[in-house]
Design a protein around this motif. Structure first.
Motif, PDB file in Angstrom:
ATOM      1  N   ASP A 122      -3.554   2.573  -1.581  1.00 35.38           N
ATOM      2  CA  ASP A 122      -3.172   1.286  -1.011  1.00 35.38           C
ATOM      3  C   ASP A 122      -4.376   0.680  -0.288  1.00 35.38           C
ATOM      4  O   ASP A 122      -5.121   1.380   0.409  1.00 35.38           O
ATOM      5  CB  ASP A 122      -2.018   1.481  -0.021  1.00 35.38           C
ATOM      6  CG  ASP A 122      -1.660   0.190   0.690  1.00 35.38           C
ATOM      7  OD1 ASP A 122      -1.227  -0.756   0.015  1.00 35.38           O
ATOM      8  OD2 ASP A 122      -1.830   0.135   1.926  1.00 35.38           O
TER       9      ASP A 122
ATOM     10  N   ASP B 251      -5.063   2.796  -8.704  1.00 32.70           N
ATOM     11  CA  ASP B 251      -3.772   2.221  -8.355  1.00 32.70           C
ATOM     12  C   ASP B 251      -2.980   3.058  -7.358  1.00 32.70           C
ATOM     13  O   ASP B 251      -1.998   2.569  -6.783  1.00 32.70           O
ATOM     14  CB  ASP B 251      -2.931   2.019  -9.625  1.00 32.70           C
ATOM     15  CG  ASP B 251      -3.518   0.957 -10.545  1.00 32.70           C
ATOM     16  OD1 ASP B 251      -4.241   0.081 -10.028  1.00 32.70           O
ATOM     17  OD2 ASP B 251      -3.265   1.013 -11.761  1.00 32.70           O
TER      18      ASP B 251
ATOM     19  N   ARG C 131     -10.405  -2.818  -6.145  1.00 37.60           N
ATOM     20  CA  ARG C 131      -9.162  -2.257  -6.678  1.00 37.60           C
ATOM     21  C   ARG C 131      -9.445  -1.321  -7.848  1.00 37.60           C
ATOM     22  O   ARG C 131      -8.855  -0.223  -7.960  1.00 37.60           O
ATOM     23  CB  ARG C 131      -8.224  -3.399  -7.085  1.00 37.60           C
ATOM     24  CG  ARG C 131      -7.026  -3.008  -7.937  1.00 37.60           C
ATOM     25  CD  ARG C 131      -6.242  -1.861  -7.388  1.00 37.60           C
ATOM     26  NE  ARG C 131      -5.642  -2.149  -6.101  1.00 37.60           N
ATOM     27  CZ  ARG C 131      -5.208  -1.218  -5.254  1.00 37.60           C
ATOM     28  NH1 ARG C 131      -5.357   0.071  -5.549  1.00 37.60           N
ATOM     29  NH2 ARG C 131      -4.668  -1.544  -4.101  1.00 37.60           N
TER      30      ARG C 131
ATOM     31  N   SER D   3      -6.374   8.119   5.521  1.00 32.76           N
ATOM     32  CA  SER D   3      -6.862   6.738   5.455  1.00 32.76           C
ATOM     33  C   SER D   3      -8.359   6.691   5.712  1.00 32.76           C
ATOM     34  O   SER D   3      -8.941   7.595   6.314  1.00 32.76           O
ATOM     35  CB  SER D   3      -6.122   5.847   6.457  1.00 32.76           C
ATOM     36  OG  SER D   3      -6.394   6.257   7.782  1.00 32.76           O
TER      37      SER D   3
ATOM     38  N   ARG E  33      -5.313  -2.224   2.429  1.00 29.61           N
ATOM     39  CA  ARG E  33      -4.794  -3.186   3.398  1.00 29.61           C
ATOM     40  C   ARG E  33      -5.966  -3.935   4.005  1.00 29.61           C
ATOM     41  O   ARG E  33      -6.830  -3.337   4.651  1.00 29.61           O
ATOM     42  CB  ARG E  33      -3.993  -2.472   4.492  1.00 29.61           C
ATOM     43  CG  ARG E  33      -3.416  -3.424   5.540  1.00 29.61           C
ATOM     44  CD  ARG E  33      -2.495  -2.703   6.482  1.00 29.61           C
ATOM     45  NE  ARG E  33      -1.348  -2.134   5.787  1.00 29.61           N
ATOM     46  CZ  ARG E  33      -0.424  -1.371   6.382  1.00 29.61           C
ATOM     47  NH1 ARG E  33      -0.542  -1.088   7.673  1.00 29.61           N
ATOM     48  NH2 ARG E  33       0.590  -0.898   5.686  1.00 29.61           N
TER      49      ARG E  33
END
Length: 440
Positions: free
Chosen positions: A340, A337, A332, A312, A342
């Motif tokens: 993730d 894709d 994005r 992460s 958050r």
């Protein structure tokens, strides 16, 4: 000879600096410094016959609010706010004690000298001056001395807005940090005209976490879905990306004024070079031309021979007014894709009118002490407690008036070792702030 107003402002700033209201961001390690600072303000107001209310969102996290009635009941009230917490210090980096409030060679040193016990002490002195001299301002004035701004204002302004909104009844505009300090208007060393920046807008702020997941495996057998590799690609893409320039009203007004004063075009092609020519001002304004997403923290495995199942990265994101959805879409596309995203707590940008009457009040107040001074709107690349008050429909302006030498970078004092402020700038601030609050 300093006036009583100027003397009290300096004394109060020094007393507040000596109260160690350090905000570590960790609840268990903060202590009660904010409440002690709020009680100090409350006592000084009470001496002048000014009532106030001390509110603790949590034990030790004290904020104080007081209201002075104005002469025009139909005018919207003006909120004047300063935070009482300060960021931590590394004492070995300081040449003067960070909480000693020492004066040396015309400068006051200490954590909070600029950010922002200087303004807290100044508005406290102005409130007492009004009471002592029988001054009735035009508008109701709401003075707020707040906790927790340095960690997002959750337990200060944010808590008050959510739980005690009646304290701000009738308020339409607010004055606070980060602006009001002078910078050279021209590049001519023989031209001492100054610009006093007023933050009419602030970037929004959020933190986001990028997360890549895969399958844990032995390091001797590489896998095609190694999350460390995929995350590294995403972080590199974000770090190398430059979001498009957006000419907000605040940025455009700044470019118009400085372009005319310096003979700069600030076209799309010349914008970067023209901004670079502004000296230390360029780093402040350059960050306001576009959205930013900055990778700051990486977390992955902790054993060299194991491919972790997850990696992460945390991003510090600053958003221009009206750019929330555009930034989300662009981020994005950048990370792909298989990553993730958050989102953390999301505070959108604030934006106040650049031509509001209060900007004219600031100009008039500056002109008395500095006839050649020009108040210039700009967009603050960071955020203040104004983001919370915006939820109540309050337009926030950053303007703590400080006339400083041409080579003194006020913004560079924020969170810095040996944070300091010129004594004569504090006296100037007291005079101009009194004028603003009396006439606004």
């Amino acid at each position: 000879m300093p006036t009583l107003l100027e003397t009290e402002a300096l004394d109060f700033v020094r007393d507040l600096i000596r109260i160690e209201s350090v905000n570590t961001g960790v609840a268990q390690a903060i202590g009660d410094g904010e409440t002690r600072a709020a009680r100090y303000v409350q006592e000084r107001l009470a001496e002048a016959g000014i009532a106030s209310e001390l509110v603790e969102s949590r034990p030790g996290r004290g904020s104080l609010v007081a209201r002075i009635a104005g002469s025009d009941p139909d005018a919207g009230a003006l909120l004047v706010h300063a935070h009482l917490d300060v960021v931590p210090v590394e004492e070995e980096d300081w040449t003067h004690p960070p909480f000693g409030a020492e004066i040396d060679d015309g400068f006051l040193y200490g954590r909070g000298a600029v950010d922002m016990k200087n303004y807290a002490g100044t508005i406290l002195a102005v409130a007492r001056h009004f009471a002592r001299e029988g001054v009735v301002p035009r508008r109701d004035l709401v003075f707020a001395f707040l906790a927790d701004e340095e960690s997002g204002g959750v337990w200060g302004a944010g808590w008050l807005v959510e739980n005690r909104p009646e304290l701000f009844a009738g308020v339409t505009e607010a004055l606070s940090e980060v602006g009001g300090f002078s910078v050279p208007l021209t590049a001519d060393p023989d031209d001492d005209r100054r610009a006093y920046l007023v933050a009419t807008s602030e970037k929004g702020v959020t933190w986001a976490t990028l997360r890549a997941r895969g399958r844990a495996a032995h390091g001797s057998r590489p896998t095609p879905d190694n999350p460390v590799v995929r995350l590294a690609r995403a972080v590199a893409a974000v770090g190398e990306h430059r979001f498009p320039v957006v000419r907000t009203p605040a940025l455009q007004r700044f470019l118009d004024v400085f372009g005319e004063a310096r003979g700069l075009a600030f076209t799309d092609e010349s914008l970067a070079d023209d901004l670079d020519s502004l000296g230390f001002v360029s780093s402040l304004v350059g960050a306001t031309t576009r959205n930013t997403a900055t990778p700051t923290v990486l977390v992955a495995g902790d054993k060299t021979n194991i491919i972790p199942a997850e990696a992460s990265a945390r991003l510090d994101i600053r958003i221009l007014p009206g750019q929330d959805d555009a930034l989300r879409e662009e981020l994005r596309e950048l990370v792909g894709d298989d990553i993730d995203i958050r989102e953390g707590r999301w505070w959108s940008a604030t934006e106040a009118p650049v031509d509001a009457p209060i900007v004219g009040v600031l100009q008039d107040a500056i002109s008395v002490d500095d006839p050649g001074g020009v108040v210039v709107p700009y967009l603050l690349p960071a955020s203040t407690d104004n983001k919370h008050f915006a939820k109540l429909g309050i337009h926030g302006y950053g303007f703590v008036p400080l006339r400083v030498p041409a080579d003194f970078d006020v913004f560079a004092q924020f969170h810095a070792a040996d944070e300091r402020i010129p004594i004569d700038a504090l006296h100037f601030s007291a005079r101009v702030t009194e004028r603003i609050l009396r006439t606004a």
